[in-house]
Design an enzyme around this catalytic site. Structure first.
Site, short mmCIF file in Angstrom:
data_model
loop_
_atom_site.label_atom_id
_atom_site.label_comp_id
_atom_site.label_asym_id
_atom_site.label_seq_id
_atom_site.Cartn_x
_atom_site.Cartn_y
_atom_site.Cartn_z
N LYS A 210 71.93 45.17 56.16
CA LYS A 210 72.42 44.11 57.04
C LYS A 210 73.86 43.76 56.67
CE LYS A 210 71.44 39.34 58.29
NZ LYS A 210 70.53 38.21 58.20
N GLU A 216 72.65 48.27 45.37
CA GLU A 216 71.75 49.42 45.28
C GLU A 216 71.99 50.39 46.43
OE1 GLU A 216 70.97 46.25 45.07
OE2 GLU A 216 69.40 45.89 43.58
N GLY A 271 66.70 39.72 57.09
CA GLY A 271 66.36 41.06 56.60
C GLY A 271 64.87 41.33 56.64
N ARG A 272 64.08 40.37 56.18
CA ARG A 272 62.63 40.59 56.12
C ARG A 272 61.96 40.44 57.47
NH1 ARG A 272 64.57 36.47 53.23
NH2 ARG A 272 63.96 34.33 53.71
N GLU A 357 59.58 35.84 49.75
CA GLU A 357 61.01 35.56 49.83
C GLU A 357 61.26 34.43 50.84
OE1 GLU A 357 64.16 38.45 51.17
OE2 GLU A 357 64.71 38.43 49.05
N HIS A 388 37.42 49.18 43.04
CA HIS A 388 37.14 49.83 41.76
C HIS A 388 38.19 49.48 40.71
CE1 HIS A 388 33.87 52.24 43.45
NE2 HIS A 388 34.59 52.10 44.56
N LYS A 508 71.84 38.67 40.61
CA LYS A 508 72.89 39.58 41.08
C LYS A 508 74.22 39.25 40.39
CE LYS A 508 71.31 40.12 45.88
NZ LYS A 508 71.64 39.84 47.27
O1 LIG Z 1 70.09 44.64 54.25
P1 LIG Z 1 70.88 44.21 53.06
O2 LIG Z 1 72.05 43.35 53.43
O3 LIG Z 1 71.31 45.41 52.25
O4 LIG Z 1 69.96 43.33 52.15
C1 LIG Z 1 68.83 43.85 51.51
C2 LIG Z 1 68.03 42.77 50.81
O5 LIG Z 1 68.78 42.24 49.74
C3 LIG Z 1 68.92 40.87 49.49
O6 LIG Z 1 69.10 40.65 48.13
C4 LIG Z 1 67.84 39.95 50.01
O7 LIG Z 1 67.13 39.33 49.00
C5 LIG Z 1 66.89 40.59 50.98
O8 LIG Z 1 66.44 39.61 51.86
C6 LIG Z 1 67.53 41.71 51.76
O9 LIG Z 1 66.57 42.24 52.65
#
Ligand SMILES: O=P(O)(O)OC[C@H]1O[C@H](O)[C@H](O)[C@@H](O)[C@@H]1O
Length: 545
Positions: A210, A216, A271-272, A357, A388, A508
């Protein structure tokens, strides 16, 4: 400034629920069913192709009335309208919350600041459909003229968990000509293992982010670029092997991906909550544009139900309010989600981000303490594997763990008797949890007195059973929307903002500080706590060997 939320625990409905809880907390589900055998039929709901049996919850008709009163008193209905009509309800980020516009039909109108966003949603969906069609048919060629055989989505959090879950869930509907992989972790093992057996000439990377700043994802995208160019030896190859999904065109361009190969979405999609936006591009390539539309229709059917059904007949409301009943009155710390369908094996992981989240907050919109526990921890594994493993604790452990069972009447892979076995297990587990087995029953079966306490099942462990005829794209859409809206209901009752995630920031920030400190050589002065300083020094020493 006017208060946005009144204190939850001072509300009339809350106090009534407290009194009511004191009266019924000791009631056993055995008694509840004995007193009202019809509750197995009565405490059920149907919506958008889903059936919910919530009769095995520790509630009476009165509990449900009081919970509905709580929803009304907390203004949940108004908040639902505020969301659907594009108000900036994500107040800490000043944004509207409009994932529901992602599945609005062509021709609908949903306005943000006076602008209808639906045409832009469909424009992107149409571009995605054209691209997905071209990749699926082989018309889209890699740099050397070969068709795409592997799609690798690079993203994390909402840019990974949603598409990874859906690609797995809808695998029965997916092309088998293309392999789908998901790389999320900054640990290089993820990238290396995902690409080890892939051919750069036939691999397409979808860089999904986003913000297009996530550490990462950017690190994995850079490695993917290098992996691709090592083999194809020409910068021009990037345009045939990389597409981006983002809200930020400038950052996509700065990374070196042509914005002609970019699929956009908007800051009003969390994002979620984004798996049905362009973030679903990998899903659309997998199942094709028609199946993706069916997925959106399932979401939309649940959206309409949520927006229009009265609280008492509203599936996300009931699920959300029952969650509050257990989290806040029984103080149950966790909820297990137990899908009895192997295709849904990533569903618990997906729900963890969606729910935790969103509602893992402790302060209200006004910045004050909520005054009651908020989201429980969600976890789970597909049945029957979980049985199990950890079901022992759910049946006889000391915590109350409400469970959501999810099952389908028909299998997508019918194989001699398997499905009946699977279904018999899900029903048996819900029955055993609710009704248990008394010590008298155990003794009557001839167990030795010493063993009786060990073999007794207390029961009275609540569960929901969610059923559908078959796992289809539409049913999956409805199921995801059900939980999205459950989260919304709970957030509204608690008076918190389910749409920000400030709690991920500190880690972060600190990691940016620690990163250069791990590189030994010159010894930068370490100014952390004694533990962090010592760990940094130890890692430097170990890495140097
Ligand atoms: O889609 P992006 O901007 O890469 O974000 C990826 C993710 O990282 C963040 O740290 C948030 O905690 C998430 O809500 C998000 O989905």
């Amino acid at each position: 400034m006017d208060k946005r939320t009144a204190p939850l625990t001072e509300s009339k409905a809350w106090k009534a629920l407290q009194d009511h809880f004191a009266e019924i907390r000791g009631l056993h589900l055995r008694e509840l069913f004995a007193g009202d055998p019809a509750r197995g039929e009565a405490f059920t709901l149907e919506a958008a192709g889903l059936f919910l049996d919530y009769s095995k919850n520790r509630v009476t008709a009165r509990t449900l009335e009081l919970l509905a009163d709580l929803a009304r008193e907390r203004g949940v209905g108004d908040r639902v309208e505020a969301m659907f009509t594009g108000r900036r309800i994500n107040v800490t980020e000043g944004r509207a919350v409009l994932h529901t516009a992602l599945r609005a039909p062509r021709g609908a109108s949903v306005e943000v600041d006076g602008r209808n966003v639906v045409p832009a949603v469909h424009e992107v969906l149409d571009r995605m459909a054209a691209f997905a069609g071209a990749v699926r048919s082989g018309e889209w060629k890699g740099f050397t003229g070969m068709p795409i055989r592997a799609v690798v989505n690079i993203g994390i959090g909402g840019s990974d968990l949603g598409p990874a879950m859906v690609c797995e869930a809808l695998r029965a509907y997916a092309t088998r000509d293309i392999e789908f992989r998901f790389v999320s972790n900054v640990d290089a093992t993820d990238f290396c293992e995902a690409t080890r057996d892939l051919d750069p000439r036939t691999t397409l990377f979808i860089v999904s982010s986003k913000t297009f700043t996530t550490q990462e994802t950017m690190a994995n995208a850079r490695s993917a670029r290098a992996w691709c160019l090592r083999a194809l030896e020409d910068e021009a190859a990037v345009a045939r092997h990389f597409v981006a999904v983002s809200t930020d065109a400038a950052k996509v361009a700065a990374f070196g991906i042509d914005t002609a190969n970019m699929f956009g979405f908007w800051d009003w999609v969390g994002g979620r909550y984004s798996l049905d936006s362009a973030i679903g591009l990998s899903t659309m390539i997998a199942v094709g544009p028609d199946r993706f539309r069916e997925l959106l229709e399932g979401f939309r059917a649940m959206d309409e139900h949520f927006r229009t059904a009265p609280v008492e007949r509203n599936m996300p409301m009931i699920l959300g309010l029952l969650g509050i009943w257990y989290a806040d009155f029984f103080e149950a710390p966790t909820v297990a989600v137990l899908p009895y369908d192997h295709y849904l094996r990533r569903f618990p992981a997906y729900l963890q981000q969606l729910i935790m989240e969103s509602n893992g907050k402790s302060v209200t919109l006004d910045g004050e303490a909520v005054g009651a526990p908020t989201s429980p921890v969600y976890w789970g594994e597909p049945g029957t594997n979980g049985q199990h493993s950890f079901y022992q604790l759910i049946h006889q452990g000391s915590h109350l763990i409400p469970c959501d069972f999810i099952a389908f009447a028909r299998s997508l892979n019918p194989l001699d008797g398997h499905h009946a076995m699977l279904l018999s297990n899900v029903l048996a587990q819900a029955e055993a949890l609710a009704f248990g087995k008394t010590s008298a029953e155990v003794a009557a079966e001839g167990a030795s007195p010493a063993l009786v306490p060990h073999r007794t099942f207390p029961g009275n462990r609540p569960s929901n059973v969610i059923l559908a005829e078959r796992l289809t794209p539409a049913v999956l859409g409805a199921l995801v929307a059900l939980y999205e809206h459950m989260v919304f209901v709970q957030g509204a009752v608690w008076g918190i903002n389910p749409f920000d995630q400030w709690g991920v920031e500190l880690g972060k920030e600190l990691s940016r500080r620690i990163l250069p400190e791990l590189e030994a050589g010159t010894e930068p002065a370490l100014a952390h706590d004694g533990s962090t300083n010592a760990l940094i020094r130890r890692l430097r020493r170990l890495a140097a060997h």
